[in-house]
Design a protein around this motif. Sequence first.
Motif, PDB file in Angstrom:
ATOM      1  N   HIS A  37       0.846  -1.186   0.000  1.00  0.00           N
ATOM      2  CA  HIS A  37       0.000   0.000   0.000  1.00  0.00           C
ATOM      3  C   HIS A  37       0.884   1.240   0.000  1.00  0.00           C
ATOM      4  CE1 HIS A  37       0.748  -0.731   4.308  1.00  0.00           C
ATOM      5  NE2 HIS A  37       0.599   0.576   4.459  1.00  0.00           N
TER       6      HIS A  37
ATOM      7  N   GLU B 153      -4.404   8.244   0.529  1.00  0.00           N
ATOM      8  CA  GLU B 153      -3.884   6.915   0.253  1.00  0.00           C
ATOM      9  C   GLU B 153      -3.969   6.654  -1.246  1.00  0.00           C
ATOM     10  OE1 GLU B 153      -4.562   3.622   2.916  1.00  0.00           O
ATOM     11  OE2 GLU B 153      -5.801   4.903   4.193  1.00  0.00           O
TER      12      GLU B 153
ATOM     13  N   SER C 194      -4.732   0.838  -5.979  1.00  0.00           N
ATOM     14  CA  SER C 194      -3.893  -0.316  -6.311  1.00  0.00           C
ATOM     15  C   SER C 194      -3.007  -0.060  -7.527  1.00  0.00           C
ATOM     16  CB  SER C 194      -4.768  -1.546  -6.553  1.00  0.00           C
ATOM     17  OG  SER C 194      -5.700  -1.305  -7.607  1.00  0.00           O
TER      18      SER C 194
ATOM     19  N   VAL D 194      -0.148   2.153  -6.421  1.00  0.00           N
ATOM     20  CA  VAL D 194       0.799   1.367  -5.626  1.00  0.00           C
ATOM     21  C   VAL D 194       1.665   0.499  -6.537  1.00  0.00           C
ATOM     22  CG1 VAL D 194       0.986  -0.518  -3.950  1.00  0.00           C
ATOM     23  CG2 VAL D 194      -0.578   1.376  -3.526  1.00  0.00           C
TER      24      VAL D 194
END
Length: 385
Positions: A236, A251, A254, A257
């Motif tokens: 992550h 954040e 996917s 990341v």
Amino acid sequence: SAIGYHRSAGSFVVVAAVSPDSVEAAVARLRGELKRFAAAPVSEAEIARHARALRNAVPLQHETPGQVIGNWLLARLYGLPEDQAARTAEEIGRLTSAEVGAATARWLDAERAQIVVVGPAKRIRPQLERLGAATVVAADAPTITVPPRAAATTEAPSEAQLAQGRAVVEKSVVAHGGSSKLRGIKDSTLEGEAVLLSGGKELVGTLRQVRKEPYRMLYQTNFFTNETYQVLNGDHGWMRMSGTAAPSQAELDSAEVQALRFAYASDLPHLLLTAADPKSRVAWRGREPIGGRDADVIEVVSVEIQRFVLFIDADNQRVIGIEQNQAGAGQGWVARRLFRDFRPVNGILWPHYEERQQNGQRIMRLTVRKVALNTGVKDSLFELK
């Protein structure tokens, strides 16, 4: 749909794929949707909802050096202030339903839309002529076949190419310090000056990369007063942008990341270790001149099916370049990183100058001021603050 921005006005493009017999119906549907979009009122609640999403997306438009220089050049093109990046989020937050409605009503005139259809003219032209005058442009221009570059060759390699590729990589690993020293890197810190290049202009900033095994990385850039942090922590990640009117932190999804994991493994030690991995397919693809040096072209396909090309100096076995390109005959984007000024760092030969290119154009140069290995980087550096 997409908007193309230009100095005085832009282009709003809507694209759809339909069968040839449905072209007339598709054009009618698209025109109707444009008219509805331009005429229908937008509620303040909807404006507020989209404004929040757009404001949260502003930092994501400044994640990479290429995005920073792109937005900076756009501000210059439109005569906007140098700190436009810091103003954007606040200005989006002030948008009203009336302003959005006025803009769409003024610019999205469905009757002025230019309709371009690609397909079999005999079946499509009668449908378009029922809508207005139609012009047919034949796609019969002669094509030129260009032999693929060695770095773009992707056909299955021969046994001889596989053996020669493996031999060249083994020598390069030794030239850079040996596999034991490369595998002995537990963490690395790189700091330097980054210069973004575009249209004869330069934007100078700083760059810092911190890596720690396994798959932890901090990527920090600072241009003008905009400081961006991209952090990978295993599977992550998160990012933060400061120095703007609305500093933000989020954040990563996917896909983002995965992109950071790829960047983590793209420094020279990791690339060499990937090439040396017995599970990787390594093939010699010929030679190519790089920066006045004769280089062996080594194609590497990792066990994760990631492909990259190493340019290894034929005389001293140093990696003087890396390339990533689309499969096939080298069409599409081609990204290169060229290295020089190699210096020993803890017994490992490390390049202290890097030039980055996109489709043959220089977009960035990096002068490394400091490289430190195995300094005991703390895990807390990569945790979401």
